[in-house]
Motif scaffolding. Sequence first.
Motif, mmCIF file in Angstrom:
data_model
loop_
_atom_site.group_PDB
_atom_site.id
_atom_site.type_symbol
_atom_site.label_atom_id
_atom_site.label_comp_id
_atom_site.label_asym_id
_atom_site.label_seq_id
_atom_site.Cartn_x
_atom_site.Cartn_y
_atom_site.Cartn_z
ATOM 1 N N LEU A 223 1.049 -0.795 0.219
ATOM 2 C CA LEU A 223 0.129 0.074 0.594
ATOM 3 C C LEU A 223 0.767 0.889 0.396
ATOM 4 C CD1 LEU A 223 -3.039 -1.214 2.976
ATOM 5 C CD2 LEU A 223 -3.121 -1.189 -0.219
ATOM 6 N N ASP A 224 2.304 1.363 1.362
ATOM 7 C CA ASP A 224 2.965 2.344 0.833
ATOM 8 C C ASP A 224 3.281 2.555 -0.845
ATOM 9 O OD1 ASP A 224 2.329 2.486 3.275
ATOM 10 O OD2 ASP A 224 4.693 1.408 3.798
ATOM 11 N N ARG A 225 3.508 1.140 -1.390
ATOM 12 C CA ARG A 225 4.246 2.036 -2.471
ATOM 13 C C ARG A 225 3.501 2.316 -3.811
ATOM 14 N NH1 ARG A 225 9.671 -1.772 -2.775
ATOM 15 N NH2 ARG A 225 9.913 -2.507 -0.447
ATOM 16 N N LEU A 226 1.816 2.180 -3.324
ATOM 17 C CA LEU A 226 1.094 2.132 -4.591
ATOM 18 C C LEU A 226 1.144 3.992 -5.502
ATOM 19 C CD1 LEU A 226 -2.477 0.660 -3.157
ATOM 20 C CD2 LEU A 226 -0.583 -0.148 -5.183
ATOM 21 N N GLY A 227 1.494 4.538 -4.663
ATOM 22 C CA GLY A 227 1.290 5.762 -5.048
ATOM 23 C C GLY A 227 2.907 6.127 -5.828
ATOM 24 N N LEU B 275 3.924 3.878 -7.532
ATOM 25 C CA LEU B 275 4.159 3.317 -8.986
ATOM 26 C C LEU B 275 3.364 3.715 -10.079
ATOM 27 C CD1 LEU B 275 3.098 -0.274 -7.203
ATOM 28 C CD2 LEU B 275 5.039 -0.467 -8.985
ATOM 29 N N TRP B 276 2.511 4.859 -9.278
ATOM 30 C CA TRP B 276 1.144 5.188 -10.448
ATOM 31 C C TRP B 276 2.525 6.188 -10.846
ATOM 32 C CZ3 TRP B 276 -2.569 3.233 -13.289
ATOM 33 C CH2 TRP B 276 -2.641 1.811 -12.268
ATOM 34 N N ARG B 277 2.884 7.516 -10.049
ATOM 35 C CA ARG B 277 3.483 8.909 -10.734
ATOM 36 C C ARG B 277 5.184 8.184 -11.303
ATOM 37 N NH1 ARG B 277 2.828 10.036 -5.246
ATOM 38 N NH2 ARG B 277 4.416 9.390 -4.420
ATOM 39 N N GLU B 278 5.933 6.946 -11.456
ATOM 40 C CA GLU B 278 6.688 6.480 -11.703
ATOM 41 C C GLU B 278 6.603 5.719 -12.653
ATOM 42 O OE1 GLU B 278 9.425 4.937 -8.844
ATOM 43 O OE2 GLU B 278 9.312 6.819 -7.451
ATOM 44 N N HIS B 279 6.032 5.577 -13.288
ATOM 45 C CA HIS B 279 5.494 4.293 -14.576
ATOM 46 C C HIS B 279 4.371 5.317 -15.304
ATOM 47 C CE1 HIS B 279 7.999 1.318 -12.975
ATOM 48 N NE2 HIS B 279 7.780 1.828 -11.351
ATOM 49 N N SER B 280 4.682 3.795 -16.468
ATOM 50 C CA SER B 280 3.507 4.673 -17.683
ATOM 51 C C SER B 280 2.233 3.535 -16.882
ATOM 52 C CB SER B 280 3.929 4.206 -18.780
ATOM 53 O OG SER B 280 3.437 2.490 -18.009
ATOM 54 N N ILE B 281 1.114 4.565 -17.388
ATOM 55 C CA ILE B 281 -0.686 4.271 -16.985
ATOM 56 C C ILE B 281 -0.268 2.190 -17.169
ATOM 57 C CG2 ILE B 281 -2.791 3.804 -17.125
ATOM 58 C CD1 ILE B 281 -2.202 6.791 -17.512
ATOM 59 N N LEU C 249 2.380 -3.941 -12.571
ATOM 60 C CA LEU C 249 3.006 -4.027 -11.636
ATOM 61 C C LEU C 249 2.240 -3.891 -10.100
ATOM 62 C CD1 LEU C 249 6.281 -1.386 -11.612
ATOM 63 C CD2 LEU C 249 6.337 -4.032 -12.391
ATOM 64 N N VAL C 250 1.151 -2.923 -10.266
ATOM 65 C CA VAL C 250 -0.389 -2.990 -9.261
ATOM 66 C C VAL C 250 -0.786 -4.235 -8.602
ATOM 67 C CG1 VAL C 250 -2.024 -2.246 -7.961
ATOM 68 C CG2 VAL C 250 -0.273 -0.402 -9.486
ATOM 69 N N ASN C 251 -1.092 -5.182 -10.240
ATOM 70 C CA ASN C 251 -1.892 -6.217 -10.535
ATOM 71 C C ASN C 251 -1.542 -7.163 -10.123
ATOM 72 O OD1 ASN C 251 -4.883 -4.665 -10.389
ATOM 73 N ND2 ASN C 251 -4.026 -4.903 -13.307
ATOM 74 N N GLY C 252 -0.063 -7.356 -10.277
ATOM 75 C CA GLY C 252 0.469 -8.771 -10.488
ATOM 76 C C GLY C 252 1.813 -8.547 -8.459
ATOM 77 N N LEU D 224 -2.361 -6.513 4.990
ATOM 78 C CA LEU D 224 -1.482 -5.374 4.188
ATOM 79 C C LEU D 224 -1.897 -4.163 5.399
ATOM 80 C CD1 LEU D 224 -3.777 -5.251 0.756
ATOM 81 C CD2 LEU D 224 -1.215 -5.994 1.479
ATOM 82 N N VAL D 225 -0.737 -3.034 5.560
ATOM 83 C CA VAL D 225 -0.542 -2.166 6.419
ATOM 84 C C VAL D 225 -0.347 -1.034 6.315
ATOM 85 C CG1 VAL D 225 0.395 -1.515 8.501
ATOM 86 C CG2 VAL D 225 -0.336 -3.564 8.112
ATOM 87 N N ALA D 226 -1.305 -0.130 6.334
ATOM 88 C CA ALA D 226 -0.815 1.574 5.490
ATOM 89 C C ALA D 226 -0.465 1.932 6.314
ATOM 90 C CB ALA D 226 -2.268 2.065 4.620
ATOM 91 N N ARG D 227 0.850 2.665 6.517
ATOM 92 C CA ARG D 227 1.826 3.516 7.402
ATOM 93 C C ARG D 227 1.812 4.981 6.722
ATOM 94 N NH1 ARG D 227 3.982 -1.121 6.210
ATOM 95 N NH2 ARG D 227 5.764 -2.144 8.051
#
Length: 173
Positions: free
Chosen positions: A140-144, A146-152, A158-161, A170-173
């Motif tokens: 969850l921490d890495r989702l933002g 992933l979306w900022r640094e990679h193409s859609i 990556l998010v799904n896989g 899952l723990v959101a920090r």
Amino acid sequence: MLGDAEGGSDAQLIIARALADQAAVTPTSADRVRELLQAQPEGLELGPDLRWALTRALAALGELDLAGLDEALAGDDTMDGRLEHLSAKASLPDADAKRQVIEAALTPGAWSNAQIDAALVGLQQPLSRDLLAEWDATHLDRLGDLWREHSIEMAQWLVNGLFPEAGTELVAR
């Protein structure tokens, strides 16, 4: 069952492919996979796709190491062979190998879509899915990022896989 299929038939090939897929999740299947790789049934064409599926199954079972995968790549050093090698490497039940694959996959622009796809196929092997716990805990921490640094498209893959399996905390920090 494979021996009952008519040699060279579509049924024989379908059964062989199913055996390769099932072998990756059946710890007792390594001997049968090796047997198929070494002495294929009459009429069965052991093309690169099937050979790599069986090789990936052995890797997922921990029956091949990186040296064995490199040897398989030497026999099929093509673009497809390199992708299959990457997928098989990601299949290894080795936390360090998985970490290296994930780090490379998460590096923007480091890999092509095909390489990301191959890596995700290997990382999703269920027998060693527990080795992704470190990733799962911070997903969850890495989702933002992933979306900022990679193409859609790449971010979606990556998010799904890499999304944790059902039941993972899952723990959101």
